[in-house]
Scaffold this motif. Structure first.
Motif, PDB file in Angstrom:
ATOM      1  N   GLU A 116       0.819  -1.203   0.000  1.00 33.59           N
ATOM      2  CA  GLU A 116       0.000   0.000   0.000  1.00 33.59           C
ATOM      3  C   GLU A 116       0.851   1.251   0.000  1.00 33.59           C
ATOM      4  O   GLU A 116       0.499   2.264  -0.586  1.00 33.59           O
ATOM      5  N   PHE A 305      -6.022  -1.770  -7.964  1.00 30.52           N
ATOM      6  CA  PHE A 305      -7.004  -1.602  -6.888  1.00 30.52           C
ATOM      7  C   PHE A 305      -8.089  -2.682  -6.937  1.00 30.52           C
ATOM      8  O   PHE A 305      -8.601  -3.086  -5.887  1.00 30.52           O
ATOM      9  N   TYR A 309      -8.685  -4.824  -3.514  1.00 32.55           N
ATOM     10  CA  TYR A 309      -9.922  -4.828  -2.741  1.00 32.55           C
ATOM     11  C   TYR A 309     -10.712  -6.121  -2.893  1.00 32.55           C
ATOM     12  O   TYR A 309     -11.501  -6.471  -2.003  1.00 32.55           O
ATOM     13  N   ARG A 338      -6.467   9.046  -5.802  1.00 30.11           N
ATOM     14  CA  ARG A 338      -7.218   8.760  -4.576  1.00 30.11           C
ATOM     15  C   ARG A 338      -8.698   8.555  -4.894  1.00 30.11           C
ATOM     16  O   ARG A 338      -9.356   7.676  -4.337  1.00 30.11           O
ATOM     17  N   GLU A 341      -9.158   5.178  -6.567  1.00 30.10           N
ATOM     18  CA  GLU A 341      -9.141   4.093  -5.583  1.00 30.10           C
ATOM     19  C   GLU A 341     -10.508   3.933  -4.924  1.00 30.10           C
ATOM     20  O   GLU A 341     -11.017   2.813  -4.788  1.00 30.10           O
ATOM     21  N   HIS A 345     -12.847   0.650  -5.316  1.00 32.11           N
ATOM     22  CA  HIS A 345     -13.228  -0.062  -4.091  1.00 32.11           C
ATOM     23  C   HIS A 345     -14.739  -0.292  -4.083  1.00 32.11           C
ATOM     24  O   HIS A 345     -15.230  -1.399  -3.830  1.00 32.11           O
TER      25      HIS A 345
END
Length: 447
Positions: A116, A305, A309, A338, A341, A345
């Motif tokens: 991460e 990602f 996830y 960001r 992501e 998710h």
């Protein structure tokens, strides 16, 4: 990766330590919570805490939060003790690891934390150029100022520079200057002596000392108060700091990197940032372009990602459909990586078929490609009704609803929310205090 084990892990500390070390972690041990806190206060530092589930996990997390020591906690316990596992997770532990320790599970936890913070996923020529520049300057001792919009990956580049530097074997310490209240930032940076102020229950080593012989990242330095800017400049020039309440200076040896989402040169003209500090930090400048200008990076980052996830939520590893990818490529990404992501998710959780379909990619309507920022004037009866719903409400109530809805969309990520709202994270934090405190928000995150 630095692992601090608290307690004896029910007699399994040797096995857990051996597994962690075999995966590249540096392992230390503290007999109890107080010993662990003393180690952290004294600058030992840790990227992960591992504690027995039968210990008071809630107390540990509360004490860490009270002293603003931001370290994830995982709990360990015997496989049959499900009650202890539930209690630890409810108290705030990020994970529960059954004992005796499973090598693959511990390795996965360590890998997740390392991945991460260290992954630099890219495909664009622009990012290749940036990494080449980072490689060139990494071996020097020069300060580096990394600039770019919020969410572009400035901290990722800073960690990359540290890993390539001569100081790679020592600590990499981050301070988010925007997320820490001004009254506490001086203590966070320089440390304090016991009794220096209300709440200073013990001597605390600051981030400068914790980063000794390593690298200190001052994240979003443009948010730093002008008084502290002067103290920071002195620390960089004199290679020494003064703890709050201390009586003598402390010598320091570290490299400083800084990030900013503002134009610091313009900030110096506006007299909101010291020009001498700007020149001290800006020996080398690395500027990260927004994601909308390097769209070749969208697919590999999104796939990263998706895998992350899916694994984290115990779900099948699906692929992005052509329609989903097209939707991602058309979007303008005001929140950059960001925001990508957060959207991926959510898509992983919403997907139901063999692939991630376009319907699982939920974009904010006002910002979607092809949609206008505001409803057309000829919106019809429905649009008029929506506008009429605002009549009679106070500006404060509408503002609060907008802020809370944006935070929910951002999964509690305050930095991303502030960026979409067009306000600073400090302004957002003050608004949340007016609304009854940040602690009431589910899964609120600083960055």
């Amino acid at each position: 990766m630095r692992l601090l084990i608290i307690g004896e892990l029910e007699g399994q500390i040797g096995a857990a330590s051996k597994i962690a070390r075999s995966r590249g972690a540096k392992v230390a041990q503290a007999a109890n919570i107080e010993a662990a806190l003393n180690a952290l206060r004294n600058g030992q530092g840790a990227d992960l805490l591992m504690i027995e589930a039968k210990a008071d996990v809630g107390k540990l997390i509360q004490m860490l939060e009270a002293e603003r020591i931001m370290v994830p906690v995982v709990a360990c316990g015997v496989l049959s003790d499900s009650a202890a596992a539930v209690k630890a997770i409810k108290a705030g532990a990020k994970e529960y690891i059954p004992l005796p320790p499973d090598e693959e599970l511990i390795a996965a936890v360590i890998e997740a934390i390392t991945e991460e913070t260290n992954a630099v996923i890219h495909a664009s020529a622009e990012m290749k150029r940036i990494l080449q520049l980072a490689d060139q300057v990494a071996g020097s001792e020069a300060s580096v100022l990394i600039t770019g919009e919020s969410g572009t990956g400035k901290e990722v580049i800073a960690r990359y520079i540290h890993r390539k530097s001569k100081r790679a074997g020592n600590n990499f310490i981050t301070v988010n200057c925007a997320a820490i209240p001004e009254a506490l930032l001086e203590s966070e940076l320089f440390g304090h002596e016991k009794g220096a102020f209300t709440g200073a229950v013990a001597r605390r080593i600051g981030k400068f000392e914790e980063a000794s012989n390593g690298t200190l990242l001052l994240d979003e330095i443009s948010e730093m108060d002008s008084r502290l800017q002067a103290k920071l400049l002195r620390a960089l020039q004199e290679h020494e700091i003064d703890r709050v309440g201390g009586t003598r200076p402390v010598k320091i040896n570290l490299r400083v990197l800084a990030t900013s989402n503002r134009d610091l040169q313009q900030e110096t003209k506006n007299k909101t940032f010291r020009e001498d500090l700007y020149f001290r930090l800006n020996v080398i400048n690395i500027h990260l372009s927004p994601l909308r200008e390097r769209k070749e990076d969208i697919l590999p980052i999104a796939e990263f990602f998706v895998a992350k996830y899916a694994k984290a939520n115990g779900m099948p590893d699906r692929k992005l459909s052509a329609g989903a990818l097209e939707k991602l490529m058309r979007y303008s990404w005001p929140g950059n990586v960001r925001e990508l992501e957060n959207i991926i998710h959510r898509a992983v959780l919403l997907a139901t078929g063999n692939d991630i379909a376009p319907e699982a990619i939920v974009l904010p309507n006002a910002l979607s490609a092809g949609a206008s920022a505001a409803a057309p004037s000829s919106a019809g009866a429905s649009g008029t009704a929506n506008k009429n719903e605002l009549v009679g409400r106070t500006v404060e109530s509408v503002e609060r609803e907008l802020i809370m809805d944006t935070l929910n969309y951002c999964l509690g990520n305050r930095t991303h929310a502030a960026n979409i709202l067009g306000i600073s994270i400090r302004t957002l934090r003050n608004k949340l205090k007016q609304y009854g405190g940040e602690g009431q928000l589910p899964e609120a995150k600083a960055g």
